[in-house]
Design a protein around this motif. Structure first.
Motif, PDB file in Angstrom:
ATOM      1  N   ILE A  51       0.868  -1.171   0.000  1.00  0.00           N
ATOM      2  CA  ILE A  51       0.000   0.000   0.000  1.00  0.00           C
ATOM      3  C   ILE A  51       0.908   1.225   0.000  1.00  0.00           C
ATOM      4  CG2 ILE A  51      -1.861   1.187   1.188  1.00  0.00           C
ATOM      5  CD1 ILE A  51      -2.712  -1.563   0.209  1.00  0.00           C
ATOM      6  N   PHE A  52       0.516   2.257  -0.766  1.00  0.00           N
ATOM      7  CA  PHE A  52       1.384   3.410  -1.031  1.00  0.00           C
ATOM      8  C   PHE A  52       0.539   4.672  -0.904  1.00  0.00           C
ATOM      9  CE2 PHE A  52       3.841   5.696  -4.660  1.00  0.00           C
ATOM     10  CZ  PHE A  52       4.890   6.066  -3.830  1.00  0.00           C
ATOM     11  N   THR A  53       0.995   5.642  -0.129  1.00  0.00           N
ATOM     12  CA  THR A  53       0.203   6.855   0.074  1.00  0.00           C
ATOM     13  C   THR A  53       1.092   8.071   0.263  1.00  0.00           C
ATOM     14  OG1 THR A  53      -1.603   7.816   1.368  1.00  0.00           O
ATOM     15  CG2 THR A  53       0.075   6.637   2.611  1.00  0.00           C
ATOM     16  N   THR A  54       0.606   9.233  -0.138  1.00  0.00           N
ATOM     17  CA  THR A  54       1.366  10.473   0.031  1.00  0.00           C
ATOM     18  C   THR A  54       0.477  11.567   0.588  1.00  0.00           C
ATOM     19  OG1 THR A  54       2.912  11.988  -1.065  1.00  0.00           O
ATOM     20  CG2 THR A  54       0.914  11.469  -2.271  1.00  0.00           C
ATOM     21  N   ASP A  55       1.066  12.478   1.371  1.00  0.00           N
ATOM     22  CA  ASP A  55       0.362  13.654   1.870  1.00  0.00           C
ATOM     23  C   ASP A  55       1.354  14.771   2.113  1.00  0.00           C
ATOM     24  OD1 ASP A  55      -2.505  13.883   2.369  1.00  0.00           O
ATOM     25  OD2 ASP A  55      -2.296  12.048   3.526  1.00  0.00           O
ATOM     26  N   SER A  56       0.948  15.980   1.737  1.00  0.00           N
ATOM     27  CA  SER A  56       1.728  17.156   2.119  1.00  0.00           C
ATOM     28  C   SER A  56       0.977  17.868   3.226  1.00  0.00           C
ATOM     29  CB  SER A  56       1.928  18.088   0.928  1.00  0.00           C
ATOM     30  OG  SER A  56       2.871  17.535   0.036  1.00  0.00           O
ATOM     31  N   PHE A  57       1.701  18.353   4.218  1.00  0.00           N
ATOM     32  CA  PHE A  57       1.100  18.991   5.380  1.00  0.00           C
ATOM     33  C   PHE A  57       1.457  20.465   5.394  1.00  0.00           C
ATOM     34  CE2 PHE A  57       1.141  14.552   6.050  1.00  0.00           C
ATOM     35  CZ  PHE A  57      -0.068  14.298   6.689  1.00  0.00           C
ATOM     36  N   THR A  58       0.415  21.296   5.525  1.00  0.00           N
ATOM     37  CA  THR A  58       0.587  22.751   5.492  1.00  0.00           C
ATOM     38  C   THR A  58      -0.113  23.364   6.703  1.00  0.00           C
ATOM     39  OG1 THR A  58      -1.444  23.108   4.219  1.00  0.00           O
ATOM     40  CG2 THR A  58       0.563  22.701   2.953  1.00  0.00           C
ATOM     41  N   VAL A  59      -0.316  22.569   7.741  1.00  0.00           N
ATOM     42  CA  VAL A  59      -1.105  23.031   8.892  1.00  0.00           C
ATOM     43  C   VAL A  59      -0.514  24.323   9.461  1.00  0.00           C
ATOM     44  CG1 VAL A  59       0.169  21.689  10.619  1.00  0.00           C
ATOM     45  CG2 VAL A  59      -2.231  22.278  11.036  1.00  0.00           C
ATOM     46  N   GLN A  60      -1.408  25.160   9.959  1.00  0.00           N
ATOM     47  CA  GLN A  60      -0.987  26.429  10.514  1.00  0.00           C
ATOM     48  C   GLN A  60      -1.872  26.711  11.731  1.00  0.00           C
ATOM     49  OE1 GLN A  60      -2.285  29.949  10.078  1.00  0.00           O
ATOM     50  NE2 GLN A  60      -0.471  30.514  11.232  1.00  0.00           N
TER      51      GLN A  60
END
Lengths: 335, 335
Positions: A51-60
């Motif tokens: 299983i392969f997954t990606t996420d970019s996080f920009t939380v502020q």
């Protein structure tokens, strides 16, 4: 050169970047696999399916009650793997840093990353660091991409909900979104509300142990909240979903904050919650396993899968309202 | 709502994001593996070993002569896999978009991504989209993370250079960095210089076919240029490297621009170049294979691996100078 802040030189490919990587990043990486200073890691994988997954996080803001962008990025990626019934194996870590970021803040975030990865058993094996000029990013963005090992032959998936399935939820909604919003706007609310940010791989493993492939769907209701998650599942599986408001686990602090802020808790983001569709014959067993897990104490059956194409909720008054896919801007930068 | 630009709603988890994904992103994805609207993809892998790499791209401007951030992100990730002797299989694609980005620019970049992925045979299988407010990013940042299949039992690696190895380079240095810099600063130089941005997987496959495991090291000299790449290899393998300036393939336009701009071509970034350390007995065969490939026509043997710990270059005058690890800010935002 001020050594207390990140400078463009830290992303230039030269000596300063080497030092940043050697001193701050390599210690986070797997001793065998991730410290070779290669641009790519060589991995062993256990089987033919991954299983392969990606996420970019920009939380502020980058730090908020209950977590920070570091804990969030590891938990978020582990959870995306877990929702497909996979145990996390390997994670890549890519940083986009704004020039001027406090070095100590970066160190705290990296420490969170290390802690969260250790707790989940995922190995950080490769990474990348970029620095952009002041004003061209917002402190720090992180991408994590994960590889997981499926725990069973047929993975849970959004297309697999069947009419008659019970809908399970592992706790109250909206804690992450409200905690971040309160921290961001520096709102003075009485309650001390914390993000639910947590890695759900262990909870999922416990659920699959008793439910097996009768656990048809797992989804973490992040951006867009439970409303988006249920609508996505209904569309993907071509079913309707009926829920009942009174069954929902509750956190009074979230309910109160949502009333004050005019927000719909069903649309607020979570980072330690999952919704599951499981065959009715295993629903009680799966629920019991969830309640035994520290991250599932408040679990409940909140509804069931029905014929149709709508997501509805029975209210306390006995009426039924349609839960639509959220629209508009909602809360930006929540993850 | 202006449909010509990206808005915060495109990243909110609601309807607008669903539309963006369905209309613009899913068509890029693998038909079987990447269109299930899951947060994670289920993959088949061919063996027990994989190569795994991640990169975030912050290049500025987003479009430049010879490429754009879309072509760059696919080529960059494919190249990191290729440098470990791997054929690209799967790529994840994660976008951080600044509110207000022109929709048409995004579409051009996505088209480049699709073209580059198709050319290299890599399947885009999962992704993520975030939108941040105006002024909080710089148009578009992209993370690509790749999984590759190693072509041989023992992968090339930076620690494997041996004394006596020949050092090969597939063409002139500095084209990418100078092309981006000229586009960014809107410099008026006479020559029309294009980035060398290209996927090197095919060239590497041709090299490994004749050189096999005697191809000890492969490295793409991106940020920090050849100077950084050679120093990293020298450190990792605990060897020295002797090169000769007159052996370097040349692009007169780069040489001229570097003179005008006061840059050292050895420190300027490339995106379609590789440096290889290969056992002397196969060096000529590998060189011949490189020259037969469209991306290796100007290949040359530029030096050899020696005892010691220094990277040096013999100049036209017969003197020898030390090539240090670059330091300082170099050119930011080149990839």
């Amino acid at each position: 050169m001020n050594s207390d802040i990140i400078t463009l030189a830290h992303g230039s490919g030269g000596k300063m970047m080497q030092e940043l990587i050697a001193q701050e990043l390599l210690p986070l990486c797997d001793e065998e696999l991730g410290r070779g200073l290669e641009d790519a890691a060589e991995l062993q994988v256990p089987g033919e399916r991954l299983i392969f997954t990606t996420d970019s996080f920009t939380v502020q803001p980058l730090e908020f009650p209950g977590g920070d962008i570091g804990k969030l990025c590891i938990c978020g990626t582990v959870n995306d793997l877990a929702m497909r019934g996979a145990r996390p194996l390997y994670i890549s870590l890519s940083l986009i840093i704004e020039e001027g970021l406090e070095f100590n803040l970066l160190r705290r975030v990296l420490a969170s990353i290390g802690n969260a990865a250790r707790e989940t058993g995922a190995a950080i094996v490769t990474g990348d660091t970029k620095v952009v000029q002041r004003g061209k990013a917002d402190g720090l963005f992180i991408n994590t991409t994960g590889i997981g090992e499926p725990l069973q032959q047929r993975s849970p998936g959004a297309t697999r909900a069947l009419v008659g399935d019970k809908v399970l939820l592992n706790g109250p909604l909206g804690e992450h979104g409200i905690a971040v919003l309160v921290a961001r706007e520096d709102l003075q609310l009485q309650s001390e509300l914390e993000s639910d940010c947590a890695a759900l791989a262990g909870l999922v493993e416990a659920m699959l142990q008793v439910g097996g492939e009768a656990v048809h769907v797992l989804r973490d209701p992040t951006r867009g909240g439970l409303a988006a998650a249920l609508n996505e599942i209904a569309t993907a599986s071509q079913v309707g979903i009926e829920t009942e408001e009174s069954y929902l686990p509750r956190n009074p602090a979230v309910t109160g904050a949502c009333e004050i802020l005019g927000l719909e808790p069903l649309e607020v983001a979570n980072e330690g919650k999952l919704v599951a569709m499981v065959a009715p014959e295993v629903a009680e067993k799966v629920l019991a396993a969830m309640k035994e897990h520290p991250l599932g104490r408040q679990s409940a059956i909140i509804g069931e899968v029905v014929e149709g194409d709508r997501v509805t909720m029975k209210t306390a008054l006995g009426t039924s309202r349609i839960i639509d896919m959220p629209s508009g801007e909602l809360l930006p930068r929540i993850c």
